[in-house]
Design a protein around this motif. Structure first.
Motif, PDB file in Angstrom:
ATOM      1  N   GLN A   1       0.831  -1.202   0.000  1.00 16.43           N
ATOM      2  CA  GLN A   1       0.000   0.000   0.000  1.00 16.43           C
ATOM      3  C   GLN A   1       0.869   1.257   0.000  1.00 16.43           C
ATOM      4  O   GLN A   1       0.561   2.235  -0.690  1.00 16.43           O
ATOM      5  N   VAL A   2       1.974   1.220   0.767  1.00 14.41           N
ATOM      6  CA  VAL A   2       2.901   2.360   0.791  1.00 14.41           C
ATOM      7  C   VAL A   2       3.521   2.561  -0.593  1.00 14.41           C
ATOM      8  O   VAL A   2       3.613   3.700  -1.085  1.00 14.41           O
TER       9      VAL A   2
ATOM     10  N   GLU B   1       2.291   1.703  -3.540  1.00 14.38           N
ATOM     11  CA  GLU B   1       1.280   2.209  -4.473  1.00 14.38           C
ATOM     12  C   GLU B   1       0.986   3.684  -4.213  1.00 14.38           C
ATOM     13  O   GLU B   1       0.802   4.466  -5.158  1.00 14.38           O
ATOM     14  N   ARG B   2       0.963   4.058  -2.930  1.00  9.12           N
ATOM     15  CA  ARG B   2       0.692   5.465  -2.606  1.00  9.12           C
ATOM     16  C   ARG B   2       1.792   6.370  -3.142  1.00  9.12           C
ATOM     17  O   ARG B   2       1.506   7.427  -3.726  1.00  9.12           O
ATOM     18  N   TRP B   3       3.043   5.951  -2.981  1.00 14.26           N
ATOM     19  CA  TRP B   3       4.141   6.790  -3.444  1.00 14.26           C
ATOM     20  C   TRP B   3       4.219   6.847  -4.966  1.00 14.26           C
ATOM     21  O   TRP B   3       4.530   7.899  -5.544  1.00 14.26           O
TER      22      TRP B   3
ATOM     23  N   GLU C   1       1.681   6.695  -6.926  1.00 16.06           N
ATOM     24  CA  GLU C   1       0.592   7.608  -7.288  1.00 16.06           C
ATOM     25  C   GLU C   1       0.991   9.060  -7.012  1.00 16.06           C
ATOM     26  O   GLU C   1       0.684   9.959  -7.809  1.00 16.06           O
ATOM     27  N   ASN C   2       1.671   9.301  -5.889  1.00 13.93           N
ATOM     28  CA  ASN C   2       2.161  10.653  -5.590  1.00 13.93           C
ATOM     29  C   ASN C   2       3.107  11.151  -6.677  1.00 13.93           C
ATOM     30  O   ASN C   2       3.053  12.325  -7.083  1.00 13.93           O
TER      31      ASN C   2
END
Length: 342
Positions: A83-84, A86-88, A90-91
Motif C-alpha cells: 500500500q505504501v 502504491e501510494r508513493w 501515485e504521488n
C-alpha cells in the motif's frame, strides 16, 4: 542429514511446494531452534516456515505457534508495504514523475506465496523527474539522506530508498551500456533478471549477500516468462556471463533441479567460494567491518579497509575482472575526494 541440508530441504519445499528426497525424521528442539535461526539470518524465514508446514515434520507446539505468528506478521507487513509503494507511485504521477518498484514486491510476485518473502526497505526507481525528486520530498517535510547517488528516508515504519536507475556497475563503459538498455526497456523481464543478478554481484564484491536475493533470481528463472536466448545475450553484453554461471551452479547446489539456465552453470571451487560468501558472510560481514572500523584510528581504519578491499577484489576478480578493477578505482577516487574535503 547435516544442519545445512535440513535447512535447504525445507527451503526448497517452501519455494517449489516439493523437494527431492525423503522428508526428515522428527528433530530435537535444539535443531529446530538452530534451523529457524538460520532462516532468519538468511532472510528467508517466511518461505522456510511455509516449507515446514508442507511436511509431516513439526517442531514442538510452543515453537510452532511462535513461528506461525511470526510468518503471519511477515504477510501483514508485506500487505502494508504494498500500500505504501502504491501510494508513493501515485504521488509521483501526481507530480509529473514516473517510477517503479525494484526488488521487494515486484520480485516477490514470482514466489509461490508472494506475501511470505521477507520484507526489507522499499526500493523505488524514479526514471522520469529524478532531478525534481529531492525538492519535492523536502517540500513535503521528509528528511532525505544522500546514499551514494540515491536518497534514503523514513515514512512512518517504512524505510524507503529512492534510486535514479534499477542498478549500476562500476565499469563506466559497461554502465553506460546498461543505462541505455534500461532507458530502452522498462518492462522486459529479462533485463529485470539481469539487474537482480547485477545487484547480487555488487553485494558479493563488497560485503556479501544472503539467500533472499539468491531466491529472487531462482523464482524468476523458474516462473517468469523469460526469453532465455535474449537473457543470454544480455548477460554477454554486460560481461555478466562468468558470474552468472557461478550463481547458476549455486542455484543447482542449493535449490535442486528443474531450472533452465541461459548460460551453463559452473561447478567446483568457484561455486564453493560463492557458497562460502552467501552462507558464512551473508548479511553479517558489513556489520562486522563497521564495528571494527569504529574501534580504530583514522590511519588504521584506512589501512585496514584498503587491504580488505584489495584482497576481496583479487579473490573475486576471476568472475568479474573489469568490475573488480573499477571498483578499486572508485574506492581510491572517493578516498582522495574525502581527504581533500578534510
Amino acid at each position: 542429514m547435516s544442519m545445512k541440508s535440513l535447512f535447504l530441504y525445507f527451503l526448497r519445499v517452501g519455494l517449489w511446494g516439493e523437494a527431492e528426497g525423503p522428508c526428515p525424521e522428527s528433530l530435537p528442539e535444539e535443531t529446530w531452534r538452530e534451523l529457524f535461526r538460520m532462516s532468519c539470518e538468511q532472510a528467508v524465514c517466511g518461505v522456510w516456515v511455509d516449507g515446514v508446514s508442507q511436511t509431516a515434520c513439526r517442531p514442538p507446539e510452543r515453537l510452532w505457534t511462535q513461528w506461525i505468528f511470526h510468518t503471519a506478521r511477515i504477510g501483514q507487513m508485506n500487505r502494508w508495504l504494498r500500500q505504501v509503494e502504491e501510494r508513493w507511485l501515485e504521488n509521483l504521477r501526481g507530480q509529473g514523475m514516473e517510477g517503479e518498484v525494484f526488488k521487494g514486491s515486484s520480485a516477490g510476485r514470482w514466489y509461490r506465496k508472494p506475501l511470505l518473502r521477507c520484507y526489507g526497505d522499499i526500493d523505488l526507481v524514479v526514471w522520469k523527474g529524478w532531478e525534481r525528486l529531492a525538492g519535492y520530498l523536502q517540500a513535503a517535510g521528509y528528511r532525505c539522506v544522500p546514499e551514494g547517488g540515491s536518497w534514503a528516508m523514513q515514512d512512518g515504519q517504512a524505510s524507503i530508498e529512492w534510486h535514479p536507475c534499477r542498478e549500476f556497475v562500476y565499469n563506466p563503459w559497461i554502465n553506460g551500456r546498461l543505462q541505455r538498455m534500461l532507458r530502452a526497456d522498462r518492462t522486459g523481464p529479462e533485463l529485470y533478471v539481469v539487474c537482480l543478478i547485477l545487484h547480487l554481484r555488487r553485494h558479493v564484491l563488497t560485503y556479501g549477500i544472503g539467500l533472499k536475493q539468491v531466491c529472487d533470481v531462482a523464482v524468476m528463472l523458474r516462473r517468469a516468462p523469460l526469453d532465455f536466448g535474449r537473457l543470454a545475450s544480455l548477460l554477454q553484453a554486460l560481461h555478466l556471463a562468468d558470474f552468472s554461471g557461478v550463481l547458476f551452479g549455486l542455484l543447482e547446489k542449493y535449490l535442486g533441479g528443474g531450472f533452465v539456465f541461459p548460460v551453463p552453470p559452473r561447478r567446483g571451487r568457484d561455486v564453493d567460494l560463492l557458497d562460502e560468501i552467501v552462507w558464512n558472510e551473508g548479511y553479517r560481514l558489513k556489520m562486522e567491518r563497521e564495528s571494527l572500523s569504529a574501534c580504530r584510528s583514522e590511519f588504521g581504519r584506512v589501512r585496514r579497509n584498503a587491504w580488505f578491499w584489495l584482497g576481496r577484489s583479487v579473490r573475486l576478480c576471476r568472475w568479474m575482472p573489469g568490475e573488480a578493477f573499477f571498483f578499486l578505482c572508485t574506492k581510491f577516487v572517493k578516498r582522495l575526494a574525502f581527504r581533500k574535503k578534510a
